[in-house]
Write a protein that holds these residues in place. Structure first.
Motif, PDB file in Angstrom:
ATOM      1  N   HIS A 112      13.195  -3.174  10.369  1.00  0.00           N
ATOM      2  CA  HIS A 112      12.589  -2.001   9.739  1.00  0.00           C
ATOM      3  C   HIS A 112      13.393  -1.488   8.536  1.00  0.00           C
ATOM      4  N   GLU A 113      14.542  -2.099   8.255  1.00  0.00           N
ATOM      5  CA  GLU A 113      15.328  -1.668   7.102  1.00  0.00           C
ATOM      6  C   GLU A 113      14.578  -1.858   5.788  1.00  0.00           C
ATOM      7  N   VAL A 114      13.536  -2.687   5.788  1.00  0.00           N
ATOM      8  CA  VAL A 114      12.723  -2.870   4.579  1.00  0.00           C
ATOM      9  C   VAL A 114      12.075  -1.548   4.169  1.00  0.00           C
ATOM     10  N   ALA A 115      11.863  -0.666   5.137  1.00  0.00           N
ATOM     11  CA  ALA A 115      11.296   0.652   4.820  1.00  0.00           C
ATOM     12  C   ALA A 115      12.196   1.435   3.880  1.00  0.00           C
ATOM     13  N   GLY A 116      13.489   1.114   3.869  1.00  0.00           N
ATOM     14  CA  GLY A 116      14.425   1.814   3.001  1.00  0.00           C
ATOM     15  C   GLY A 116      14.722   1.078   1.712  1.00  0.00           C
ATOM     16  N   SER A 117      13.849   0.141   1.345  1.00  0.00           N
ATOM     17  CA  SER A 117      14.116  -0.700   0.172  1.00  0.00           C
ATOM     18  C   SER A 117      13.453  -0.207  -1.102  1.00  0.00           C
ATOM     19  N   MET A 118      12.974   1.012  -1.117  1.00  0.00           N
ATOM     20  CA  MET A 118      12.246   1.500  -2.295  1.00  0.00           C
ATOM     21  C   MET A 118      13.138   1.498  -3.539  1.00  0.00           C
ATOM     22  N   GLU A 119      14.419   1.836  -3.372  1.00  0.00           N
ATOM     23  CA  GLU A 119      15.315   1.892  -4.522  1.00  0.00           C
ATOM     24  C   GLU A 119      15.759   0.515  -4.981  1.00  0.00           C
ATOM     25  N   THR A 120      15.805  -0.450  -4.076  1.00  0.00           N
ATOM     26  CA  THR A 120      16.321  -1.779  -4.421  1.00  0.00           C
ATOM     27  C   THR A 120      15.226  -2.772  -4.810  1.00  0.00           C
ATOM     28  N   THR A 121      13.978  -2.330  -4.785  1.00  0.00           N
ATOM     29  CA  THR A 121      12.872  -3.228  -5.156  1.00  0.00           C
ATOM     30  C   THR A 121      12.054  -2.653  -6.309  1.00  0.00           C
ATOM     31  N   THR A 122      12.708  -1.870  -7.153  1.00  0.00           N
ATOM     32  CA  THR A 122      11.989  -1.230  -8.261  1.00  0.00           C
ATOM     33  C   THR A 122      11.390  -2.249  -9.227  1.00  0.00           C
ATOM     34  N   ASP A 123      12.018  -3.425  -9.342  1.00  0.00           N
ATOM     35  CA  ASP A 123      11.472  -4.446 -10.235  1.00  0.00           C
ATOM     36  C   ASP A 123      10.117  -4.937  -9.739  1.00  0.00           C
ATOM     37  N   LEU A 124       9.981  -5.116  -8.421  1.00  0.00           N
ATOM     38  CA  LEU A 124       8.703  -5.540  -7.848  1.00  0.00           C
ATOM     39  C   LEU A 124       7.651  -4.452  -8.012  1.00  0.00           C
ATOM     40  N   GLN A 125       8.057  -3.210  -7.814  1.00  0.00           N
ATOM     41  CA  GLN A 125       7.134  -2.093  -7.939  1.00  0.00           C
ATOM     42  C   GLN A 125       6.656  -1.930  -9.382  1.00  0.00           C
ATOM     43  N   LYS A 126       7.593  -2.038 -10.317  1.00  0.00           N
ATOM     44  CA  LYS A 126       7.268  -1.855 -11.739  1.00  0.00           C
ATOM     45  C   LYS A 126       6.255  -2.897 -12.213  1.00  0.00           C
ATOM     46  N   ARG A 127       6.503  -4.146 -11.840  1.00  0.00           N
ATOM     47  CA  ARG A 127       5.578  -5.209 -12.257  1.00  0.00           C
ATOM     48  C   ARG A 127       4.198  -5.011 -11.639  1.00  0.00           C
ATOM     49  N   PHE A 128       4.167  -4.616 -10.371  1.00  0.00           N
ATOM     50  CA  PHE A 128       2.891  -4.358  -9.696  1.00  0.00           C
ATOM     51  C   PHE A 128       2.137  -3.222 -10.376  1.00  0.00           C
ATOM     52  N   LEU A 129       2.827  -2.119 -10.632  1.00  0.00           N
ATOM     53  CA  LEU A 129       2.180  -0.948 -11.240  1.00  0.00           C
ATOM     54  C   LEU A 129       1.675  -1.252 -12.649  1.00  0.00           C
ATOM     55  N   GLU A 130       2.492  -1.945 -13.427  1.00  0.00           N
ATOM     56  CA  GLU A 130       2.103  -2.248 -14.808  1.00  0.00           C
ATOM     57  C   GLU A 130       0.949  -3.246 -14.869  1.00  0.00           C
ATOM     58  N   THR A 131       1.034  -4.297 -14.038  1.00  0.00           N
ATOM     59  CA  THR A 131       0.064  -5.389 -14.132  1.00  0.00           C
ATOM     60  C   THR A 131      -1.186  -5.159 -13.292  1.00  0.00           C
ATOM     61  N   ASN A 132      -0.996  -4.944 -11.986  1.00  0.00           N
ATOM     62  CA  ASN A 132      -2.149  -4.839 -11.089  1.00  0.00           C
ATOM     63  C   ASN A 132      -2.872  -3.508 -11.208  1.00  0.00           C
ATOM     64  N   VAL A 133      -2.108  -2.429 -11.427  1.00  0.00           N
ATOM     65  CA  VAL A 133      -2.722  -1.097 -11.459  1.00  0.00           C
ATOM     66  C   VAL A 133      -3.105  -0.689 -12.876  1.00  0.00           C
ATOM     67  N   MET A 134      -2.131  -0.579 -13.768  1.00  0.00           N
ATOM     68  CA  MET A 134      -2.405  -0.050 -15.102  1.00  0.00           C
ATOM     69  C   MET A 134      -3.238  -1.003 -15.961  1.00  0.00           C
ATOM     70  N   GLU A 135      -2.925  -2.313 -15.895  1.00  0.00           N
ATOM     71  CA  GLU A 135      -3.688  -3.284 -16.682  1.00  0.00           C
ATOM     72  C   GLU A 135      -4.914  -3.794 -15.940  1.00  0.00           C
ATOM     73  N   GLY A 136      -4.994  -3.505 -14.656  1.00  0.00           N
ATOM     74  CA  GLY A 136      -6.162  -3.899 -13.876  1.00  0.00           C
ATOM     75  C   GLY A 136      -6.287  -5.390 -13.642  1.00  0.00           C
ATOM     76  N   LYS A 137      -5.181  -6.122 -13.754  1.00  0.00           N
ATOM     77  CA  LYS A 137      -5.223  -7.562 -13.550  1.00  0.00           C
ATOM     78  C   LYS A 137      -5.070  -7.911 -12.065  1.00  0.00           C
ATOM     79  N   LYS A 138      -5.686  -8.994 -11.674  1.00  0.00           N
ATOM     80  CA  LYS A 138      -5.597  -9.447 -10.285  1.00  0.00           C
ATOM     81  C   LYS A 138      -4.465 -10.470 -10.181  1.00  0.00           C
ATOM     82  N   ARG A 139      -3.249  -9.980 -10.255  1.00  0.00           N
ATOM     83  CA  ARG A 139      -2.066 -10.843 -10.172  1.00  0.00           C
ATOM     84  C   ARG A 139      -1.657 -10.930  -8.707  1.00  0.00           C
ATOM     85  N   ILE A 140      -2.008 -12.024  -8.057  1.00  0.00           N
ATOM     86  CA  ILE A 140      -1.794 -12.176  -6.623  1.00  0.00           C
ATOM     87  C   ILE A 140      -0.428 -12.813  -6.363  1.00  0.00           C
TER      88      ILE A 140
END
Length: 211
Positions: A112-140
């Motif tokens: 369950h330590e993955v629940a505390g990984s928000m600060e250490t996975t910002t690169d994954l979050q940033k790419r997801f937000l920019e590509t999948n959410v903001m650009e609306g691309k289906k990057r699977i």
């Protein structure tokens, strides 16, 4: 975008699930309200009707991170008749089957330590937000990773460790006794008990429902 970790991730995933099924829980939301994206760090969904099924809408682009050895919020599932609690390792099967927009990261042998990984996975979050959410691309993306920046063993690793004797045992026994429990009624009895826990402000952490 709605995001959360552990109980917060359950709330985020459950909120989107209820919206996508237009359940009574969402009646107070503005007409047509939708999230632009969902980010879940060790989250899960409670289904009261068997397999997770998005009936009215497809889910918003969803980022899921879950440890494959998570025993606090189950990585796979815990199910009893038509009641099921489904973690990222099981939800991804539904997302793939129906072609939804997702990024899924399985943290190999992590709990369950993955629940505390928000600060250490910002690169994954940033790419997801920019590509999948903001650009609306289906990057699977579906990846199995071991990240040294996520400390193994950090924080509670099981519901017993976190809560001691989980309250669901006493709640269910009391509820079943009050209802005159018998084998034929088990599914409806458990369903009613979960509904009562679900709407209780003091017991809103759905991760305590199963063990």
């Amino acid at each position: 975008v709605i995001a959360g970790s552990s109980a917060g991730a359950i709330i985020a995933m459950q909120a989107e699930y209820e919206i996508c099924n237009r359940t009574s829980w969402t009646a107070t939301l503005p007409e047509g309200f939708r999230y632009a994206g969902v980010m879940s760090f060790s989250g899960a969904i409670l289904s009261r009707e068997g397999k997770v099924d998005y009936k009215a809408y497809e889910p918003a682009p969803t980022l899921m991170l879950h440890g494959t050895a998570d025993e606090l919020v189950p990585y796979k599932q815990v199910a009893l008749f038509n009641i099921g609690f489904f973690g990222g390792g099981k939800l991804i099967d539904r997302f793939k089957k129906f072609g939804f927009n997702y990024n899924m990261y399985h943290f190999i042998d992590y709990g369950h330590e993955v629940a505390g990984s928000m600060e250490t996975t910002t690169d994954l979050q940033k790419r997801f937000l920019e590509t999948n959410v903001m650009e609306g691309k289906k990057r699977i993306i579906e990846a199995w990773i071991s990240d040294p920046d996520v400390w193994k063993g950090a924080g509670p690793q099981s519901r017993k460790e976190l809560y001691g004797n989980t309250l669901i045992n006493k709640e269910l026994l009391s509820h079943c006794k009050m209802k005159g429990f018998n084998g034929a009624d088990i599914a409806s009895v458990v369903n009613e008990a979960i509904e009562e826990l679900f709407v209780s402000e003091e017991k809103s952490d759905l991760s305590t429902l199963f063990f």
